[in-house]
Scaffold this active site. Structure first.
Site, mmCIF file in Angstrom:
data_model
loop_
_atom_site.group_PDB
_atom_site.id
_atom_site.type_symbol
_atom_site.label_atom_id
_atom_site.label_comp_id
_atom_site.label_asym_id
_atom_site.label_seq_id
_atom_site.Cartn_x
_atom_site.Cartn_y
_atom_site.Cartn_z
ATOM 1 N N ASP A 83 0.866 -1.183 0.000
ATOM 2 C CA ASP A 83 0.000 0.000 0.000
ATOM 3 C C ASP A 83 0.904 1.235 0.000
ATOM 4 O O ASP A 83 1.217 1.806 1.040
ATOM 5 C CB ASP A 83 -0.932 -0.014 1.204
ATOM 6 C CG ASP A 83 -2.065 0.985 1.045
ATOM 7 O OD1 ASP A 83 -2.125 1.665 0.001
ATOM 8 O OD2 ASP A 83 -2.904 1.079 1.961
ATOM 9 N N ALA A 84 1.315 1.611 -1.195
ATOM 10 C CA ALA A 84 2.376 2.604 -1.358
ATOM 11 C C ALA A 84 1.859 3.899 -1.978
ATOM 12 O O ALA A 84 2.496 4.941 -1.864
ATOM 13 C CB ALA A 84 3.480 2.021 -2.227
ATOM 14 N N LYS A 85 0.732 3.830 -2.661
ATOM 15 C CA LYS A 85 0.104 5.005 -3.287
ATOM 16 C C LYS A 85 1.106 5.814 -4.093
ATOM 17 O O LYS A 85 1.150 7.034 -4.006
ATOM 18 C CB LYS A 85 -0.611 5.846 -2.233
ATOM 19 C CG LYS A 85 -1.684 5.033 -1.485
ATOM 20 C CD LYS A 85 -2.577 5.867 -0.601
ATOM 21 C CE LYS A 85 -3.699 5.063 0.015
ATOM 22 N NZ LYS A 85 -3.277 4.061 1.020
ATOM 23 N N ARG A 86 1.899 5.112 -4.893
ATOM 24 C CA ARG A 86 2.884 5.770 -5.732
ATOM 25 C C ARG A 86 2.247 6.304 -7.016
ATOM 26 O O ARG A 86 1.058 6.093 -7.269
ATOM 27 C CB ARG A 86 4.006 4.793 -6.102
ATOM 28 C CG ARG A 86 4.773 4.244 -4.913
ATOM 29 C CD ARG A 86 5.506 5.356 -4.177
ATOM 30 N NE ARG A 86 6.521 4.837 -3.280
ATOM 31 C CZ ARG A 86 6.366 4.582 -1.987
ATOM 32 N NH1 ARG A 86 5.220 4.787 -1.400
ATOM 33 N NH2 ARG A 86 7.367 4.124 -1.254
ATOM 34 N N ASP A 136 -1.591 9.951 1.469
ATOM 35 C CA ASP A 136 -2.375 8.914 2.130
ATOM 36 C C ASP A 136 -3.283 9.621 3.126
ATOM 37 O O ASP A 136 -3.258 10.839 3.217
ATOM 38 C CB ASP A 136 -1.445 7.903 2.812
ATOM 39 C CG ASP A 136 -2.059 6.521 2.897
ATOM 40 O OD1 ASP A 136 -3.180 6.412 3.425
ATOM 41 O OD2 ASP A 136 -1.435 5.572 2.440
#
Lengths: 273, 273
Positions: free
Chosen positions: A94-97, B99
């Site tokens: 879960d890195a949301k890159r 996030d």
């Protein structure tokens, strides 16, 4: 791993639970801090106690980066442990890159090849050429932020972009990307009634649903409006499971919470699928 | 560091150049690979040769993460070197994170406190409560992706969201966030004509402009439409500078390229400010 295998595992385990490994040294049992790698020690205990009740684990990279090199080592050890000991588990970074072309390829290599995750979460803001480099990896999944579960989701995501809301435009547009079969989506459980509209656009895609439990979403609602023929749901719980206790019984307490959710999921699968 | 100090440095050095440290082991001079930490050895040489010609360095985290622990160590050594040897330099972690609430705080701590960067790039998709945790850090800057320089920017950013294009809505909305004075914005140089509209919304904010040179933007256009009273511009060049040569003269060649840009910038500052 393929999405088909994931669906088979969901049916076998009667669970579509994803456990978020948001491991925080201030929250884990104090006695673990004496360990050489307390983050990994905690994760390993949680994984060993809950792996039969869930189909996916999702470490949020922020929690690991916050500890610098030590954190990255713990992340590496955690994913290696999962891949070696429980290869049937779907793993989510879960890195949301999200970056442009060749830079996105770097992130994709970091998570898919070097660390060996099955999937990674990606922000859609930069569009096609920021997402496609991830999609180019076979049997790896790119989980696009569509409709997130936080208040800020109403800043932009639910606003009208041309003829439809931004999050719908993101869903619709993503289907035109090359290798779009490798896409999954983050959809906030707290907006379960939106799921009907989402399923019209992506009827079979897997949806990663955060926010059941602590963040207030209802599992029944999510299943009612979001479950597809191939199940197509991964419902995440992080703190509600991993911090069920901060005593020596933490792993057992986590398993108990995971079991409660798994039972509910088993019911939903029986009733709806 | 404050934005006021950054402007003073720009005037003193007659440069608003930011050098992107997108360090790639396949592109650096081969003889450096014998070094214990080739990434840091390369960065150090580039920094020592160019620090008087630029006001900022911007490592893109993807290039470091791609090398795992080794990469993170090199990133840590690079930022430590900058902070110790050249504290007057503005440092940007080009991380494009984002996030929810407490998780964003983790990222903010990782980049602002642990690593000690002056700023970090952030994706706006998740809205207010994903950005504000970064803004809470005093004298640290959050560089919000507004209008990026890639083709994918046309997927969503330039599309109409309610009464205005999405990227304008992002700019406008961000001004309502708490501590919004700690915001800067990424604005792609290849769309310099958009700068007029952007300056109507954020007249004084610093804009981080990628894509001059290799990606085809014009420095003159950027200055004509984007420069504010306090300059308000950081123009980045990565590959065009750091890979000017892959021989032993690489640092000297990088300085030569940086000097060319600095001279152009000096002219622009003289003419327009």
């Amino acid at each position: 791993m393929t999405a088909q295998f994931l669906t088979e595992e969901i049916r076998r385990k009667k669970s579509f639970l994803c456990i978020g490994l948001d491991t925080d040294l201030d929250k884990i049992p104090a006695y673990l801090l004496k360990e050489e790698d307390p983050i990994f020690a905690f994760n390993k205990a949680i994984i060993d106690a809950t792996h039969h009740l869930c189909v996916a684990y999702k470490p949020n990279t922020a929690f690991y980066e916050a500890y610098g090199i030590k954190g990255w080592k713990a992340l590496e050890r955690t994913i290696n442990y999962l891949n070696e000991k429980y290869p049937e588990i779907f793993t989510i970074a879960d890195a949301k890159r999200g970056d442009i072309g060749n830079t996105s390829t770097r992130y994709a290599k970091a998570f898919f090849e070097n660390l060996g995750f099955d999937s990674v979460t990606i922000a859609p803001y930069m569009g096609k050429d920021s997402v496609e480099p991830f999609l180019a990896f076979k049997d790896k999944y790119t989980i696009l932020l569509a409709l997130t579960s936080n208040m800020g989701a109403f800043d932009f995501q639910t606003k009208q972009l041309e003829d439809q809301e931004l999050y719908k435009k993101v869903l619709q547009t993503s289907l035109t990307y090359e290798n779009s079969e490798n896409l999954m989506y983050v959809v906030g459980a707290t907006k379960a009634s939106f799921l009907t509209d989402i399923r019209k656009i992506v009827p079979q895609s897997f949806l990663l649903v955060p926010g059941v439990g602590a963040q207030g979403g209802s599992l029944q609602e999510v299943c009612k409006y979001g479950m597809s023929d191939n199940v197509g749901l991964l419902v995440n719980s992080s703190r509600g499971i991993i911090y069920a206790s901060n005593q020596e019984d933490f792993a057992k307490a986590a398993a108990k919470k995971a079991l409660e959710l798994q039972k509910e999921m088993s019911e939903e699968l029986k009733n709806r699928n």
